[in-house]
Design a protein around this motif. Sequence first.
Motif, PDB file in Angstrom:
ATOM      1  N   VAL A 250      -5.389  -0.734   2.485  1.00 40.88           N
ATOM      2  CA  VAL A 250      -4.802   0.607   2.297  1.00 40.88           C
ATOM      3  C   VAL A 250      -3.370   0.446   1.760  1.00 40.88           C
ATOM      4  O   VAL A 250      -2.965   1.136   0.814  1.00 40.88           O
ATOM      5  N   GLY A 251      -2.637  -0.498   2.355  1.00 39.58           N
ATOM      6  CA  GLY A 251      -1.268  -0.777   1.894  1.00 39.58           C
ATOM      7  C   GLY A 251      -1.248  -1.225   0.445  1.00 39.58           C
ATOM      8  O   GLY A 251      -0.358  -0.840  -0.330  1.00 39.58           O
ATOM      9  N   TYR A 252      -2.240  -2.014   0.072  1.00 41.22           N
ATOM     10  CA  TYR A 252      -2.368  -2.504  -1.316  1.00 41.22           C
ATOM     11  C   TYR A 252      -2.551  -1.323  -2.284  1.00 41.22           C
ATOM     12  O   TYR A 252      -1.896  -1.253  -3.328  1.00 41.22           O
ATOM     13  N   ILE A 253      -3.412  -0.389  -1.905  1.00 39.26           N
ATOM     14  CA  ILE A 253      -3.662   0.780  -2.764  1.00 39.26           C
ATOM     15  C   ILE A 253      -2.379   1.633  -2.866  1.00 39.26           C
ATOM     16  O   ILE A 253      -1.968   2.029  -3.961  1.00 39.26           O
ATOM     17  N   VAL A 254      -1.755   1.878  -1.715  1.00 35.64           N
ATOM     18  CA  VAL A 254      -0.548   2.708  -1.684  1.00 35.64           C
ATOM     19  C   VAL A 254       0.556   2.081  -2.546  1.00 35.64           C
ATOM     20  O   VAL A 254       1.191   2.772  -3.364  1.00 35.64           O
ATOM     21  N   LEU A 255       0.771   0.764  -2.373  1.00 29.20           N
ATOM     22  CA  LEU A 255       1.796   0.066  -3.170  1.00 29.20           C
ATOM     23  C   LEU A 255       1.488   0.156  -4.664  1.00 29.20           C
ATOM     24  O   LEU A 255       2.380   0.378  -5.479  1.00 29.20           O
TER      25      LEU A 255
ATOM     26  N   LYS B  72       9.691  -6.967  -9.887  1.00 31.23           N
ATOM     27  CA  LYS B  72       9.848  -8.148  -9.046  1.00 31.23           C
ATOM     28  C   LYS B  72       9.775  -7.757  -7.561  1.00 31.23           C
ATOM     29  O   LYS B  72       9.042  -8.360  -6.780  1.00 31.23           O
ATOM     30  N   THR B  73      10.540  -6.716  -7.222  1.00 34.30           N
ATOM     31  CA  THR B  73      10.559  -6.243  -5.828  1.00 34.30           C
ATOM     32  C   THR B  73       9.156  -5.830  -5.389  1.00 34.30           C
ATOM     33  O   THR B  73       8.701  -6.143  -4.293  1.00 34.30           O
ATOM     34  N   TYR B  74       8.504  -5.125  -6.282  1.00 29.77           N
ATOM     35  CA  TYR B  74       7.168  -4.638  -5.992  1.00 29.77           C
ATOM     36  C   TYR B  74       6.198  -5.794  -5.742  1.00 29.77           C
ATOM     37  O   TYR B  74       5.442  -5.799  -4.760  1.00 29.77           O
ATOM     38  N   TYR B  75       6.245  -6.794  -6.621  1.00 22.75           N
ATOM     39  CA  TYR B  75       5.325  -7.931  -6.471  1.00 22.75           C
ATOM     40  C   TYR B  75       5.639  -8.753  -5.218  1.00 22.75           C
ATOM     41  O   TYR B  75       4.731  -9.266  -4.573  1.00 22.75           O
ATOM     42  N   ILE B  76       6.939  -8.835  -4.881  1.00 23.21           N
ATOM     43  CA  ILE B  76       7.309  -9.553  -3.638  1.00 23.21           C
ATOM     44  C   ILE B  76       6.738  -8.786  -2.435  1.00 23.21           C
ATOM     45  O   ILE B  76       6.137  -9.370  -1.544  1.00 23.21           O
ATOM     46  N   ALA B  77       6.928  -7.470  -2.449  1.00 23.67           N
ATOM     47  CA  ALA B  77       6.430  -6.630  -1.341  1.00 23.67           C
ATOM     48  C   ALA B  77       4.915  -6.758  -1.212  1.00 23.67           C
ATOM     49  O   ALA B  77       4.377  -6.897  -0.102  1.00 23.67           O
ATOM     50  N   GLU B  78       4.243  -6.761  -2.352  1.00 21.79           N
ATOM     51  CA  GLU B  78       2.783  -6.864  -2.328  1.00 21.79           C
ATOM     52  C   GLU B  78       2.347  -8.231  -1.807  1.00 21.79           C
ATOM     53  O   GLU B  78       1.424  -8.314  -0.982  1.00 21.79           O
ATOM     54  N   SER B  79       3.018  -9.278  -2.260  1.00 25.23           N
ATOM     55  CA  SER B  79       2.676 -10.632  -1.810  1.00 25.23           C
ATOM     56  C   SER B  79       2.869 -10.764  -0.307  1.00 25.23           C
ATOM     57  O   SER B  79       2.019 -11.324   0.386  1.00 25.23           O
ATOM     58  N   VAL B  80       3.997 -10.217   0.183  1.00 26.25           N
ATOM     59  CA  VAL B  80       4.277 -10.293   1.628  1.00 26.25           C
ATOM     60  C   VAL B  80       3.196  -9.539   2.404  1.00 26.25           C
ATOM     61  O   VAL B  80       2.636 -10.046   3.385  1.00 26.25           O
ATOM     62  N   LEU B  81       2.874  -8.334   1.924  1.00 23.43           N
ATOM     63  CA  LEU B  81       1.849  -7.519   2.591  1.00 23.43           C
ATOM     64  C   LEU B  81       0.520  -8.271   2.671  1.00 23.43           C
ATOM     65  O   LEU B  81      -0.100  -8.359   3.734  1.00 23.43           O
ATOM     66  N   LEU B  82       0.095  -8.822   1.535  1.00 28.36           N
ATOM     67  CA  LEU B  82      -1.207  -9.511   1.490  1.00 28.36           C
ATOM     68  C   LEU B  82      -1.195 -10.776   2.347  1.00 28.36           C
ATOM     69  O   LEU B  82      -2.148 -11.040   3.085  1.00 28.36           O
TER      70      LEU B  82
END
Lengths: 295, 88
Positions: free
Chosen positions: B45-50, B9-19
């Motif tokens: 790049v952030g997407y790949i790293v995450l 959940k945390t990961y997907y929230i972080a990814e959504s915020v980043l995108l």
Amino acid sequence: MKDFLLQLFIPHQHNNFRAKLLHNSTLFILVIFIFLLSFLFHTIETRHPDILGISYSITENEILVKTNQVRQENGLSPLTLNAQLEHAAEVKASDMFYKNYWAHFAPDGSTTPWLFIKNSGYEYLYAGENLAKGFTNSSDIVNAWMKSPTHRENMLSSRFKDVGFAIVEGKLQGEDTVLVVEMFGSQNFIPTQTESKTTNEEKPTNNNLLGQSQQVVKIPVQPKSYITEPKIDLALGTRTISLIILFLVLGAFVVDFIFTEKKRITRIVGHNLDHILLVIIFIIFILIQKGGGVL
Amino acid sequence: MKKMGFTHKTYYIAESVLLLVGFSAAAYFSSQIKMQIAFISTTLVGYIVLGVIHHKTHHNLKIKIVVEYLLVALLVAAAFLFLNSSRL
């Protein structure tokens, strides 16, 4: 053909339970294909702009008509084209291209919008400037100015009586673009309503200008426009092709996601949800991106 | 299982915020192609790293997965450049 499409989009045992479109090898081919297509389009656009290019339809008359239309809707008198303001707008546009800046004031402090107006011989009492770049038609420019409070204030100012436009194509900050400069002004101001002063509007400190009668030399104004009508509109073409590819990839990821969730299949692949999020947000970005900017 | 769910959940929230932040910033600078390229490159790049961190956290990181994230990000980058080929 049916089997090929099934293998391409639907996960089953023949494609190792992963749509062929989502295999790394296919994604790699897709990336190379898009890069080659970009190169091909760029080459055709450069060599045959009459066949493939961006379709522009920006005319001075259209901008003037639309500007006066919104003024009349707000109970204001229409603006009159003024040759001196047009000259000022043209010189401003040339200055921006020459010095490579996108601003009301030159970054080196050498010029201000008011300087161009004064140098054109237009003795202004009030003056204003709206800028736009990267738009492909006149309506979008006027709409963008109307959406921005400071530009809207210039468009709907009863202090302005005259207007001049410059529509110039060139390379600005490394980007091929069409620049539109709109200069507003008035020489004899008769107030019709109370207004606040906008950031793009200047009243000279020299009070001698107030009430001063100015003889405006009427110079015949040549119709100005930037219209290109290539056989294929590059913007529409690239947008359509990109969206088709992205929707196909998105569809394959969604089908794969549903399939794996239902069948509980474990594979060594990335998280479909990651890719779905990225592609959806990128598609929204493409759909909302207009390309033009105002200042 | 609870811990795993929370991590996802945390990961997907972080990814959504980043995108969302990355592409919103790119859309905001719609008239400046260099700024758009900078924001989209950073976001990808952030997407790949995450993605890599997410898989590493779950002990199933393989080179094939890294390549997959890289290719999906490249696909988006290629589509962006294709869309803006006339501005470059």
